[in-house]
Design an enzyme around this catalytic site. Sequence first.
Site, short mmCIF file in Angstrom:
data_model
loop_
_atom_site.label_atom_id
_atom_site.label_comp_id
_atom_site.label_asym_id
_atom_site.label_seq_id
_atom_site.Cartn_x
_atom_site.Cartn_y
_atom_site.Cartn_z
N ASP A 1 0.82 -1.22 0.00
CA ASP A 1 0.00 0.00 0.00
C ASP A 1 0.85 1.27 0.00
O ASP A 1 0.32 2.38 -0.06
CB ASP A 1 -0.91 0.02 1.23
CG ASP A 1 -1.99 -1.04 1.14
OD1 ASP A 1 -2.29 -1.50 0.01
OD2 ASP A 1 -2.52 -1.44 2.19
N ARG B 1 -2.75 1.75 -9.69
CA ARG B 1 -1.84 2.71 -9.04
C ARG B 1 -0.56 2.96 -9.83
O ARG B 1 0.06 4.02 -9.68
CB ARG B 1 -1.51 2.25 -7.62
CG ARG B 1 -2.69 2.48 -6.69
CD ARG B 1 -2.40 2.16 -5.25
NE ARG B 1 -3.53 2.58 -4.43
CZ ARG B 1 -3.80 2.09 -3.23
NH1 ARG B 1 -3.03 1.15 -2.70
NH2 ARG B 1 -4.83 2.53 -2.54
C1 S3P Z 1 -5.14 -5.67 3.25
C2 S3P Z 1 -4.36 -6.36 2.38
C3 S3P Z 1 -3.73 -5.78 1.19
C4 S3P Z 1 -3.76 -4.26 1.20
C5 S3P Z 1 -5.07 -3.71 1.69
C6 S3P Z 1 -5.39 -4.22 3.08
C7 S3P Z 1 -5.72 -6.36 4.39
O1 S3P Z 1 -4.42 -6.24 0.06
O2 S3P Z 1 -3.48 -3.75 -0.05
O3 S3P Z 1 -5.03 -2.31 1.74
O4 S3P Z 1 -6.20 -5.70 5.33
O5 S3P Z 1 -5.74 -7.59 4.38
P1 S3P Z 1 -3.97 -7.63 -0.66
O6 S3P Z 1 -3.74 -8.57 0.44
O7 S3P Z 1 -5.10 -8.08 -1.53
O8 S3P Z 1 -2.76 -7.25 -1.41
#
Ligand code: S3P
Length: 768
Positions: A629, A660
Amino acid sequence: MKVTEPRLLIVGLGLIGGSLAAALREAGFGREGARGEIVACDPDAEEIARGVAMGLIDSGDTRLGPMVKDASMILLAVPVLAMEGVMRELAEYLDKAAADVVITDVGSTKAAIRQAAERAFGGLPSNLVLGHPIAGSEKSGVAASNPRLYQNHKVILTPAETTRPDAVARVRRLWEACGAEVLEMAVERHDQVLARTSHLPHLLAFSLVDSLARQDERLEIFRYAAGGFRDFTRIAGSDPVMWRDIFVANREAVLASLDDFEAGLARLRQAVESSDSDAMLATFDRASHARHYFESLLNKTSYQAEYHMQPQGKLTYRVSPGGNAQGRLRVPGDKSISHRSIMLGALAEGVTEVKGFLEGEDSLATLQAFREMGVAIEGPHQGRVTIHGVGMHGLKAPAGPLYVGNSGTAMRLFSGLLAGQAFDSELTGDDSLTKRPMNRVADPLRLMGARIETAEGGRPPLKISGGTKLEGIEYAMPMASAQVKSCLLLAGLYAEGETRVREPAPTRDHTERMLNGFGYPVLRQGDTCWLEGGNKLVAGPIDVPSDISSATFFLVAAAITPGSDLLLEHVGINPTRIGVINILKLMGADLTLENSREVGGEPVAEIRIRYAPLKGIDIPVEQVPLAIDEFPALFIAAANAAGRTRLRGAEELRVKESDRIQAMADGLAVLGVEHSVVKDGIDIVGNGASGPSYGGGRVDSLGDHRIAMAFAIAALRASEDIVIDDCANVATSFPDFITLAGRIGLNVTEERVTEERTTEKAGEVGHE
Ligand code: S3P
């Protein structure tokens, strides 16, 4: 709005007809120079005389016949059960009326009036437009007329297929001239809606006042009745005949709504009788939030948790160059952990107290969704939330789709959790979420036996059938996703046997940590974690650390700006989240961790960062999931570093709240930063200059909170202002970003652009 009716005849001159006349007069109808006459017919000659004396009508009569002549529009404003008699009389005189006369009414029930019209006219006339202004007062009579009664109120028209469109348009114009908002709906729907929203509350008010009055013949008891009684019973002062008619005319729909109400009352009675405080709290809490939402609709103010409403207009940031990052700061709570605290707290046995909860739109939407499934949740009050857990099988079917806003995390984790429930459910989200891929969770959940439907291309909404038996599976994820892993673990709680998930690279492990913290064993060996279905969760306190993803914007702000020295407090430094620290250090940042400790199963520290010149690097691919992120902000670090920064293996960035890679590349192009995009990454070349690193300009965040915040901090090193469009979604993860940015030295102004105008909100947030 010009109303061009030459002559309006109001039949039944009371509060409703009189207020219409008053409003039309104020709108210029029938005044000097304008065409238009307002006349009335009423059995009470005194009401007519009063109407003339008040200047509302030009003339009137107690007989209908003489008044119909030349009327271009006839408005029937008599009690519902008197409609048929009036219509029969009208049918006799209609040949005397203007050729294109339009008839309309204001009755509170529509099916009964439609039947009355069919009987009276021998069929439904094409010039009859049935309508109902949703406005009124407990007062009656022309003397109570109020020219503003319809302003910003709704008027519902219920035209039939055979109704003339020009007749509908003329009635619409009449009400719009009074400041009303006109909508159309079917007769049956109107009657059901009004039975619930108007007729039932009137019945309850009449009944409550009557039963109290009867218990106390001398009405002594009213002496002691205060605000609650007054607020609840105001409408019991309404016209008895009018309401008798409404309940006769809308019998079926009223009985159906009364049945629902009685069932709810019986449940509450049971809760009171058995001192079931959780059940009481759940009902009161849901009702209280629903009431606040209603209030916000009435006042047209925004209610943060009331997610179905999009903020009005687009929010733009203007950030001026200069400033540097100084001081100490605590950014809001971790978004991932906040979502999970509500989910696991709701399914646990006992009460979960949460501290540091992120009061952003996404996590509030999650909180609201659990309320809709019957969980009593107190707060949030300054980051404190109390969740009265209902146990693994205690969730109730929500009344409608669950809306999770902008949050992919919520939708994916919910899908696993809901697949294990006994009831059907549907998950929806905002425009951005509706474009994001959900097959990554739907496919493996189907392998477990879940029944899930997606929209085309595996996109939301998700429709999940309840009552299916889930079986544990062993699943090797094709992508490194904590959301997919967490979804499967949550479904695994309800599955028979073991659910095992293998990840191609380490991803955030908050779900596993929190499950273990709630006494639900999750095991791990190497790249695989697993749990066994059928155990239970036991509530425990949760202290949510500050979100390293939000802290990142200020880490980068300090890293790129000479003179900066910043301390970020209580930041979560879970090893699966610290890619940004590792990458910034590789780039040469002066960053240290202080006072490292563990809080409620999650590592936390203060992060101190001081400016030091950065250099471009090849970002190690194993760091990508650990900083997933943080790349929008890291791209800004790269644009300020000397030389080339190369990112590969980051294709996942293309399916976040925006693409992004492309969104950042487009913004970097506006600023004049050298870069080249590839499918799974980007190269960014910084000039490492001591002056400004790039120019300014207008960039589009595409509604992605992290793109918006990344370009906001970029302005620290720009030569001109950076204007960033579509920033409202910053509130999903970092509601007070602008305030905190201002406190450490950024020059940010917010502007809200509506269709007609631009308003300066919050003003300039300058240096301290
Ligand atoms: C998150 C996992 C991430 C992240 C998201 C929050 C989470 O996504 O990008 O902002 O809380 O499990 P991905 O696991 O799909 O990459």
